[in-house]
Scaffold this active site. Sequence first.
Site, short mmCIF file in Angstrom:
data_model
loop_
_atom_site.label_atom_id
_atom_site.label_comp_id
_atom_site.label_asym_id
_atom_site.label_seq_id
_atom_site.Cartn_x
_atom_site.Cartn_y
_atom_site.Cartn_z
N GLY A 202 36.07 34.63 46.10
CA GLY A 202 35.42 35.61 46.97
C GLY A 202 33.94 35.30 47.06
O GLY A 202 33.52 34.16 46.85
N SER A 203 33.15 36.31 47.34
CA SER A 203 31.73 36.07 47.58
C SER A 203 30.99 35.86 46.26
O SER A 203 31.41 36.32 45.19
CB SER A 203 31.13 37.27 48.32
OG SER A 203 31.28 38.43 47.52
N THR A 204 29.86 35.20 46.37
CA THR A 204 29.02 34.94 45.19
C THR A 204 28.54 36.25 44.57
O THR A 204 28.54 36.42 43.35
CB THR A 204 27.84 34.04 45.60
OG1 THR A 204 28.39 32.76 45.96
CG2 THR A 204 26.84 33.86 44.47
N GLY B 109 31.34 37.70 42.66
CA GLY B 109 31.61 36.82 41.51
C GLY B 109 30.69 37.16 40.35
O GLY B 109 31.11 37.24 39.19
N GLU C 2 35.49 31.04 42.09
CA GLU C 2 35.41 30.19 43.30
C GLU C 2 34.69 31.04 44.33
O GLU C 2 35.27 32.03 44.82
CB GLU C 2 36.81 29.86 43.84
CG GLU C 2 37.72 29.15 42.88
CD GLU C 2 37.42 27.68 42.75
OE1 GLU C 2 36.59 27.18 43.53
OE2 GLU C 2 38.00 27.05 41.86
N CYS D 51 35.59 29.11 53.08
CA CYS D 51 34.48 28.98 52.12
C CYS D 51 33.82 27.61 52.24
O CYS D 51 32.62 27.49 52.07
CB CYS D 51 35.01 29.19 50.71
SG CYS D 51 36.40 28.14 50.34
P1 NAD Z 1 34.55 39.62 48.57
O1 NAD Z 1 33.80 39.06 47.42
O2 NAD Z 1 33.96 40.76 49.30
O3 NAD Z 1 35.99 40.10 48.11
C1 NAD Z 1 36.85 39.27 47.39
C2 NAD Z 1 37.71 40.13 46.49
O4 NAD Z 1 36.88 40.83 45.57
C3 NAD Z 1 38.53 41.19 47.24
O5 NAD Z 1 39.81 41.29 46.64
C4 NAD Z 1 37.73 42.45 47.00
O6 NAD Z 1 38.51 43.62 47.01
C5 NAD Z 1 37.17 42.21 45.62
N1 NAD Z 1 35.93 42.97 45.37
C6 NAD Z 1 34.99 43.34 46.29
N2 NAD Z 1 34.04 44.07 45.69
C7 NAD Z 1 34.37 44.18 44.39
C8 NAD Z 1 33.78 44.83 43.27
N3 NAD Z 1 32.65 45.53 43.37
N4 NAD Z 1 34.40 44.72 42.07
C9 NAD Z 1 35.55 44.04 41.95
N5 NAD Z 1 36.17 43.42 42.97
C10 NAD Z 1 35.58 43.48 44.18
O7 NAD Z 1 34.83 38.38 49.51
P2 NAD Z 1 35.61 38.39 50.88
O8 NAD Z 1 34.71 38.96 51.91
O9 NAD Z 1 36.96 38.95 50.71
O10 NAD Z 1 35.79 36.81 51.11
C11 NAD Z 1 34.79 36.03 51.62
C12 NAD Z 1 34.10 35.26 50.52
O11 NAD Z 1 35.04 34.52 49.77
C13 NAD Z 1 33.14 34.24 51.07
O12 NAD Z 1 31.94 34.30 50.36
C14 NAD Z 1 33.85 32.92 50.82
O13 NAD Z 1 32.99 31.82 50.70
C15 NAD Z 1 34.57 33.19 49.57
N6 NAD Z 1 35.68 32.26 49.38
C16 NAD Z 1 35.52 31.26 48.46
C17 NAD Z 1 36.52 30.32 48.27
C18 NAD Z 1 36.36 29.21 47.26
O14 NAD Z 1 37.37 28.63 46.87
N7 NAD Z 1 35.16 28.90 46.80
C19 NAD Z 1 37.70 30.41 49.01
C20 NAD Z 1 37.84 31.44 49.94
C21 NAD Z 1 36.82 32.37 50.11
#
Ligand code: NAD
Length: 498
Positions: A247-249, A252, A270, A304
């Site tokens: 997910g997002s940095t 993370g 990731e 990503c």
């Molecule tokens: P996001 O970080 O908003 O959400 C990802 C997950 O985290 C979701 O399941 C969400 O419910 C959960 N989440 C959100 N806020 C949270 C919190 N406060 N506490 C715990 N969990 C929480 O990301 P997104 O918008 O779903 O996806 C886009 C991001 O994912 C982009 O930054 C993209 O680069 C990244 N991404 C990375 C890879 C990789 O392999 N490096 C692959 C795909 C996507």
Amino acid sequence: MNDVTQFTRADWQARAAALRFRNQIWIDGRAVPAASGARFESVNPATGAVLTDVARGGAEDIDRAVASARRAFEDGRWSRKTPAERKEVLLRLAALIRENVPELALLDSLDMGKLVKDASTIDAPGSAHFFQWHAEAIDKIYDEIAPTGGRDLAMVRRVPLGVVGAVVPWNFPLDMATWKLAPALATGNSVVLKPAEQSPLSALRLAELAAEAGLPDGVLNVVPGFGEDAGQALGRHADVDCLVFTGSTAVGKMFQRYAGESNMKQVWLETGGKSPNLIFPDADLDAAADMAAFGIFFNQGEVCSANSRMLVHASIAEEMIERMAARAAQAQPGDPLDPASAMGPLVDRKHADTVMGFIASGKQAGRLVCGGERIARDASDAYVQPTIFTDLRPDARVVREEIFGPVLTIQTFKTEDEALAMANDSPYALAASVWTRDLGRALSVSDRLNAGTVSVNTVDALSAMTPFGGMKQSGFGRDLSIHSFDKYSALKTTWIKY
Ligand code: NAD
């Protein structure tokens, strides 16, 4: 007929109308409502229509799911099966995914807007392939005897960790879940998966297929819900041994904090990217333009490792800008169920608002080459044109920040050193591409690019056989390949004196 490449828009629409959505929480091999009774709407971004309402898992549901996973792990119903036995179950799951490609592809397409033609030829078959690959690998990995000598036998074995929490994003819902589940399950762990709130449907169907394949109850639990409640509860849970996240940095970093403030569980991330694509004058410019367009417009740019920053030698800049504008004209968004569409809508209106905010800032910071508008289709306003900017200030937001949409920036360089300095000037280091026919340059530039994967004369090179992941704030740890098993096992030494 099951050849998805022959399906027409009407075929997909008919199948979509006949779908039955799984919309409860999956715990202990059963579909159950949220403890609170709460539900949330799953909306099709292509039309704005509500697909179904889904049980909204919270801390209590995460507790139940972790308890179920823990029981399953401790009684050995999966963790103590032999690798060959686990392989058989996961191979059956891969076969079931293949049998259900049209349904799984539709679930992701309807849930988050990706083209069903991609979901049915890339995502869903990819999920089957990744399960198969990890299943086949797991009974071919040998443990070690340390070279102690003497009357000592020091065995170094890989053991599963216990309960793994997996939190995944919405851009490749089925595949991102698979990249975590396949190695986690193959190594004998139990898993609690929290899919993104925008796209929970394929994960819930996958859990059912896993049960049908013979995965024992409790080994895989799926809790749909929001990040700030279900996601956070999993990240902070005291009985989760390892948390894997894509997910997002920004989020993370929260998981690192959750772990530090709870039980110091392992955390593997990731995260985001802002990947450069370096084009040298001796490259095959048509091939470079074709792949660069794929690299930024595939999956609406919600990738990503999208090649979102093109760095092009000044001597060929105008030619490349022209080529890219022509490719963008071919990539206009349309109905994701129509095999003729080149892109779908973004995942939802909120994300489209964010992307349009970036586009507005780009218009201030540089020259708009093409695109830049939102398109209304049906009752949805989540469609955004493929957009290209150039002549940008180096500190422009569109150059520095991850947009996660179909927006490309094109900057120019004069020397290799300048190109590398620009490419590496980012908090992210997930992927990079280099286009040149000069092998020496390809290798020396690749060596100096800071990225988890460098693709030469292609973009986004990826396979089950090669590790995927980033450096710097793109994360650490690797998905895919034999190395992915490292995250899901610990090395345990048993030392025997005789
Ligand atoms: P996001 O970080 O908003 O959400 C990802 C997950 O985290 C979701 O399941 C969400 O419910 C959960 N989440 C959100 N806020 C949270 C919190 N406060 N506490 C715990 N969990 C929480 O990301 P997104 O918008 O779903 O996806 C886009 C991001 O994912 C982009 O930054 C993209 O680069 C990244 N991404 C990375 C890879 C990789 O392999 N490096 C692959 C795909 C996507």
